[in-house]
Motif scaffolding. Sequence first.
Motif, PDB file in Angstrom:
ATOM      1  N   ALA A  98       0.832  -1.205   0.000  1.00  0.00           N
ATOM      2  CA  ALA A  98       0.000   0.000   0.000  1.00  0.00           C
ATOM      3  C   ALA A  98       0.864   1.253   0.000  1.00  0.00           C
ATOM      4  CB  ALA A  98      -0.921   0.004   1.217  1.00  0.00           C
ATOM      5  N   GLY A  99       0.565   2.159  -0.906  1.00  0.00           N
ATOM      6  CA  GLY A  99       1.364   3.379  -0.985  1.00  0.00           C
ATOM      7  C   GLY A  99       0.637   4.493  -1.711  1.00  0.00           C
ATOM      8  N   ILE A 100       1.018   5.727  -1.405  1.00  0.00           N
ATOM      9  CA  ILE A 100       0.422   6.891  -2.050  1.00  0.00           C
ATOM     10  C   ILE A 100       1.520   7.888  -2.400  1.00  0.00           C
ATOM     11  CG2 ILE A 100      -1.773   6.667  -0.808  1.00  0.00           C
ATOM     12  CD1 ILE A 100      -0.831   9.033   0.981  1.00  0.00           C
ATOM     13  N   THR A 101       1.169   8.853  -3.231  1.00  0.00           N
ATOM     14  CA  THR A 101       2.042   9.990  -3.510  1.00  0.00           C
ATOM     15  C   THR A 101       1.264  11.274  -3.256  1.00  0.00           C
ATOM     16  OG1 THR A 101       1.393  10.026  -5.853  1.00  0.00           O
ATOM     17  CG2 THR A 101       3.372   8.772  -5.283  1.00  0.00           C
ATOM     18  N   ARG A 102       1.982  12.310  -2.855  1.00  0.00           N
ATOM     19  CA  ARG A 102       1.437  13.661  -2.707  1.00  0.00           C
ATOM     20  C   ARG A 102       2.564  14.607  -3.150  1.00  0.00           C
ATOM     21  NH1 ARG A 102      -2.540  11.139  -1.927  1.00  0.00           N
ATOM     22  NH2 ARG A 102      -4.022  11.229  -0.191  1.00  0.00           N
ATOM     23  N   ASP A 103       2.752  14.682  -4.454  1.00  0.00           N
ATOM     24  CA  ASP A 103       3.917  15.376  -5.000  1.00  0.00           C
ATOM     25  C   ASP A 103       3.840  16.887  -4.846  1.00  0.00           C
ATOM     26  OD1 ASP A 103       4.664  12.853  -5.700  1.00  0.00           O
ATOM     27  OD2 ASP A 103       4.448  13.125  -7.869  1.00  0.00           O
TER      28      ASP A 103
END
Length: 234
Positions: A76-81
Motif C-alpha cells: 500500500a502506498g500513495i504519492t502527494r507530489d
Amino acid sequence: MSRTVLITGGNRGIGLAVARAFSADGDKVAVTHRTGEPPEGLFAVRCDVTDRDSAERAVSEVEAQYGPVEVLVANAGITRDGLAPAMRDDDFEDVLQTNLVGAFRMARLVARSMISARRGRIVFMSSVMGFLGSPGQTNYAASKAGLLGLTRSLAWELGSRGITVNMVTPGLIETDMIRDVTDKRRDQLLSQTPLRRTGTPEEVAEVVRFLASDGASYVTGAAVPVGGGLAMGQ
C-alpha cells in the motif's frame, strides 16, 4: 502447501499482479483496499493502514477467513507530489504514514503469529526513488528510503524465528502511479535505464513470488531492484 498470503493495496497495479501470481500458485490470497472496488475473484477487506484499528480489523478478518498470515506483501502506498518549500505538512506526513508507518504496522501485526509458527515471509514494496531521490517527491522518496532500515532491522529481529524480511525496489513500472509523470521526466528516467523500457507489474510480481518461496529461504535483509538497471548499485 497452500499458504495464507496478505497483500496490502492489492486491488490494482503491482499489488494486484502480486495477488494474481500467488493465487495462481494455489495460495489463499487476501488483499486490502482503502478506496475503489475490490478485485474480482479475490478475498478483499477494506483497510486504511494509517489507522491502527482498521489495520487490526483487517488482519483479524483475514485470519478468520484463511488462518494466520504466513506471507505479507506490504504494498500500500500513495504519492502527494510537490516541491519541498511549498509542501504542506499534511502532504509530507500522510505519505510517510501510509508508505512507511503503515508498512511497519502491518508487519508488526502479522509477525506475532509468524513468530509462534517459527516461519514467515515479509516483503516490503519500496522504489528506486528511495535511493535516487526525485524532485517534487521528498515525502515519497523519504518514505521509500525508510523501508530499507525497517527491512534490515526486522530481518535481524525475526531471523532467528525462521522469518525472512526483504524489500523490492521497482523502477519505472506501468501503473496508475506513473500516469502523471511528464514525458520529459519519463524520457529522463528511461535514458538512465539500461533496458530502455518501462517494466510491468507482472515482472515485479515474479520477484516478490520468489522472495516468498522456499527457494529464497536463505535470503533476508535484501533490497532487490526490479528496474531494468535503473539505479543499479545503489
